[in-house]
Enzyme design. Sequence first.
Site, PDB file in Angstrom:
ATOM      1  N   TRP A 132      12.191  -3.816  12.450  1.00  0.00           N
ATOM      2  CA  TRP A 132      11.238  -4.133  13.522  1.00  0.00           C
ATOM      3  C   TRP A 132      11.690  -3.535  14.844  1.00  0.00           C
ATOM      4  O   TRP A 132      10.865  -3.092  15.634  1.00  0.00           O
ATOM      5  CB  TRP A 132      10.981  -5.643  13.616  1.00  0.00           C
ATOM      6  CG  TRP A 132      10.156  -6.116  12.459  1.00  0.00           C
ATOM      7  CD1 TRP A 132      10.556  -6.929  11.447  1.00  0.00           C
ATOM      8  CD2 TRP A 132       8.791  -5.762  12.168  1.00  0.00           C
ATOM      9  NE1 TRP A 132       9.531  -7.112  10.549  1.00  0.00           N
ATOM     10  CE2 TRP A 132       8.440  -6.414  10.965  1.00  0.00           C
ATOM     11  CE3 TRP A 132       7.839  -4.963  12.797  1.00  0.00           C
ATOM     12  CZ2 TRP A 132       7.173  -6.283  10.380  1.00  0.00           C
ATOM     13  CZ3 TRP A 132       6.573  -4.832  12.215  1.00  0.00           C
ATOM     14  CH2 TRP A 132       6.253  -5.487  11.031  1.00  0.00           C
ATOM     15  N   ASP A 188      11.299  -9.340  21.192  1.00  0.00           N
ATOM     16  CA  ASP A 188      10.326  -9.641  20.139  1.00  0.00           C
ATOM     17  C   ASP A 188      10.867 -10.866  19.396  1.00  0.00           C
ATOM     18  O   ASP A 188      11.798 -10.757  18.611  1.00  0.00           O
ATOM     19  CB  ASP A 188      10.207  -8.439  19.199  1.00  0.00           C
ATOM     20  CG  ASP A 188       9.338  -8.739  17.980  1.00  0.00           C
ATOM     21  OD1 ASP A 188       8.773  -9.842  17.892  1.00  0.00           O
ATOM     22  OD2 ASP A 188       9.238  -7.852  17.106  1.00  0.00           O
ATOM     23  N   LYS A 208       3.708 -16.857  12.106  1.00  0.00           N
ATOM     24  CA  LYS A 208       4.951 -17.187  11.396  1.00  0.00           C
ATOM     25  C   LYS A 208       5.398 -18.626  11.692  1.00  0.00           C
ATOM     26  O   LYS A 208       5.534 -19.413  10.779  1.00  0.00           O
ATOM     27  CB  LYS A 208       6.032 -16.171  11.743  1.00  0.00           C
ATOM     28  CG  LYS A 208       5.600 -14.807  11.194  1.00  0.00           C
ATOM     29  CD  LYS A 208       6.532 -13.684  11.418  1.00  0.00           C
ATOM     30  CE  LYS A 208       5.867 -12.419  10.858  1.00  0.00           C
ATOM     31  NZ  LYS A 208       6.673 -11.237  10.982  1.00  0.00           N
TER      32      LYS A 208
HETATM   33  C1  LIG Z   1       6.222 -10.008  11.477  1.00  0.00           C
HETATM   34  C2  LIG Z   1       6.905  -9.341  12.599  1.00  0.00           C
HETATM   35  C3  LIG Z   1       6.244  -8.411  13.416  1.00  0.00           C
HETATM   36  C4  LIG Z   1       4.821  -7.955  13.151  1.00  0.00           C
HETATM   37  O1  LIG Z   1       3.918  -8.918  13.560  1.00  0.00           O
HETATM   38  P1  LIG Z   1       2.347  -8.629  13.530  1.00  0.00           P
HETATM   39  O2  LIG Z   1       1.778  -9.866  14.110  1.00  0.00           O
HETATM   40  O3  LIG Z   1       1.970  -8.382  12.099  1.00  0.00           O
HETATM   41  O4  LIG Z   1       2.087  -7.425  14.378  1.00  0.00           O
HETATM   42  C5  LIG Z   1       6.933  -7.866  14.468  1.00  0.00           C
HETATM   43  N1  LIG Z   1       8.199  -8.219  14.733  1.00  0.00           N
HETATM   44  C6  LIG Z   1       8.867  -9.115  13.983  1.00  0.00           C
HETATM   45  C7  LIG Z   1      10.273  -9.477  14.330  1.00  0.00           C
HETATM   46  C8  LIG Z   1       8.243  -9.706  12.882  1.00  0.00           C
HETATM   47  O5  LIG Z   1       8.903 -10.595  12.133  1.00  0.00           O
END
Ligand SMILES: *Cc1c(COP(=O)(O)O)cnc(C)c1O
Length: 366
Positions: free
Chosen positions: A109, A175, A199
């Site tokens: 990521w 992030d 999530k």
């Molecule tokens: C799942 C995830 C993403 C992607 O998220 P989306 O909502 O599908 O764009 C980005 N960064 C991390 C750390 C993730 O776990």
Amino acid sequence: MEQHCSEPRQRLSFAGGASALPPEVLAEVRDAIGEWNGCGQSILELAFTEHDFTAIQEEAEADLRALLALPGGYRVLFLAGGAFAQFRLVPLNLLAAGDGAAYVDTGLWSQRAIEEAACLSRVTIAARGRNHVPPVATWDIPADAAYCHITGNETADGVQFHQFPTLARAPLVADLTADLLTAPLTVERFGLIYASAQKNLGAAGLTLVILREDLLGKGREGIPAPLDYARQAAAASRVNTPPMFALFVAGRMLKWLRRQGGLEAAAERCRERSDLLYAAITASDLYRCPVAAPDRSQISVCFHLANPALEPEFLAQAARRGLWYLRGHPARGGLRACLYNAMPLATAAALADFMAEFAHTHRHDI
Ligand SMILES: *Cc1c(COP(=O)(O)O)cnc(C)c1O
């Protein structure tokens, strides 16, 4: 039909996302789809500029601020587009033409965030870690970097920051899609945090951006208004119709988290769930976890089998037990169990039990 709906659900999901939701939250959502709060409309039908909806949004923000003990001077934006969109929106909103930023690369990521930022701006890799978090003392952040970006939990690689650094040089941008609201957070360390909701905070469609006010208005000209942090901050995230349903679900999740004891309790549940799985991994030579022990994720436990030929059988037998979606991220292979906020300890325990049994059955197949 009624009967079918009230039966316990048989599919326990360890998927990367969307995550399972608590049954209480699902019940509230079902009710609200019928009619919201006696208002004569479904939650799906509310007018986004009117009180019934704006009150939901304000309450969600208040609950978020309370859970995170958000200090003054931070703004909360409720945006669409997912974390992936933020990979490019962060540099668009924080960097003027010619500005550069530093990125710490801890896995998949991070790399995606770096690729998107590098399309627009000068990007310096301050540090790189594979299967571990590089110690902050080794980070090389250029003096002119406008921010330093990290990925709190590498969901495909199973690496997690268990402590966040205090940076003197540049605002920390993170992030936190997989780990926001799974543990208490010292928000003062961050200039900006973003996380999509599916999530730990409910349904897909909503992305939270929490940022320090002084970072507003530093970016490029010509950002589309719904994606422009300053425009959205000035319009209470209602430049256009926000992701209303996902915002409602997030509001229910925030209240659920508060009822469950807040972020200290959430962190304890994360520890308990992941401890069960790492214990099962450590107990058998069949399982391998490549991640350095101190940096192992409590949210996404990544592992593989010493004999990878057994993986299809592992997945098939797990599914027969109701344990689903344990395949690793397609870019990484192997196996993975994602353990988000709503997962009961019993679900992680069921997987740990299955892993012990599978290891016993295959003790001679390594
Ligand atoms: C799942 C995830 C993403 C992607 O998220 P989306 O909502 O599908 O764009 C980005 N960064 C991390 C750390 C993730 O776990």
